[in-house]
Design an enzyme around this catalytic site. Structure first.
Site, PDB file in Angstrom:
ATOM      1  N   THR A 164       4.058   0.519  -2.977  1.00  0.00           N
ATOM      2  CA  THR A 164       3.797   0.208  -4.389  1.00  0.00           C
ATOM      3  C   THR A 164       4.902   0.773  -5.275  1.00  0.00           C
ATOM      4  OG1 THR A 164       2.421   2.195  -4.723  1.00  0.00           O
ATOM      5  CG2 THR A 164       1.301   0.176  -4.005  1.00  0.00           C
ATOM      6  N   ILE A 179       0.843  -1.188   0.000  1.00  0.00           N
ATOM      7  CA  ILE A 179       0.000   0.000   0.000  1.00  0.00           C
ATOM      8  C   ILE A 179       0.886   1.248   0.000  1.00  0.00           C
ATOM      9  CG2 ILE A 179      -0.207  -0.052   2.536  1.00  0.00           C
ATOM     10  CD1 ILE A 179      -3.084   1.045   2.200  1.00  0.00           C
ATOM     11  N   CYS A 180       0.375   2.312  -0.623  1.00  0.00           N
ATOM     12  CA  CYS A 180       1.029   3.620  -0.587  1.00  0.00           C
ATOM     13  C   CYS A 180       2.445   3.529  -1.160  1.00  0.00           C
ATOM     14  CB  CYS A 180       1.010   4.150   0.843  1.00  0.00           C
ATOM     15  SG  CYS A 180       1.577   5.861   1.044  1.00  0.00           S
ATOM     16  N   GLY A 181       3.426   4.055  -0.464  1.00  0.00           N
ATOM     17  CA  GLY A 181       4.793   4.104  -0.964  1.00  0.00           C
ATOM     18  C   GLY A 181       5.396   2.755  -1.281  1.00  0.00           C
TER      19      GLY A 181
END
Length: 205
Positions: free
Chosen positions: A110, A106-108
């Site tokens: 990725t 999730i978020c960074g």
């Protein structure tokens, strides 16, 4: 031993600047379903989250093997974009996926997977498409504008979608499905009180 006791643990990556809010729905409901949650740090030295929580990792990344795990969860963190310190976690994700063991990012995180080349040939999402494009990865055509995406054994989501992220994880591991999964999402994402009755009836409340 019963089925719950036989389950392999879920491994939650922890590192300095990790985003506290992104994985709580997933880990809480996995734990309620009988999964042990094991935290994994760069080493076993304590780390500190964005919210100032001090976490003592259960184990070091180098000691984690895909065959001993049900899932690797990678939360966002400032470090994904400000240094290469977390690249080993993306490489570990590759080992998990190569072994057929699920990964959820999730978020960074990725962006970390994008840099590792793991999103080039898989449907995925993130915060926004141009965030991942800035990594120089080759998977732009596989980007999906939605809350969370599952492609095979990989789950991805953006930073504002912790409930959708958890939904995909719970679906992937078979914790909830169908009407019950939909009700769980409506309860925690939409505050739909009527969904609670569905969960209660299914013994999932």
């Amino acid at each position: 031993m019963n089925a719950i006791a036989d389950r392999k643990p879920v491994h939650l990556a922890v590192y300095d600047t990790l985003a506290d809010w992104e994985t709580g729905h997933a880990t809480a409901h996995l734990a309620r379903a009988g999964y042990r949650i094991r935290t994994v740090g760069p080493s076993t030295d304590p780390v500190t989250s964005i919210g100032g929580l001090r976490i003592q990792p259960d184990t070091a990344l180098g000691d984690v093997r895909p065959e001993d795990s049900s899932l690797l969860i990678l939360p966002g963190a400032d470090l994904w974009d400000t240094s290469g310190d977390l690249a080993p976690f993306a490489r570990k994700a590759r080992a998990f996926l190569d072994a057929g063991v699920p990964v959820a990012a999730i978020c960074g995180a990725t962006a970390g997977l994008a840099r590792e080349g793991l999103l080039d040939d898989r449907d995925h999402t993130s915060a926004v498409s141009f965030y991942l494009a800035a990594t120089g990865y080759a998977g732009g055509e596989r980007y999906v504008e939605t809350d969370a995406v599952t492609d095979g054994n990989l789950v991805t989501a953006g930073p504002t979608e912790p409930v959708a992220f958890a939904r995909e994880i719970l679906r992937l591991l078979g914790v909830y499905e169908g009407e019950v999964l939909d009700a769980w999402y409506r309860l925690f994402h939409d505050s739909d009180a009527a969904a609670y009755a569905v969960l209660e009836k299914a013994g999932a409340a």
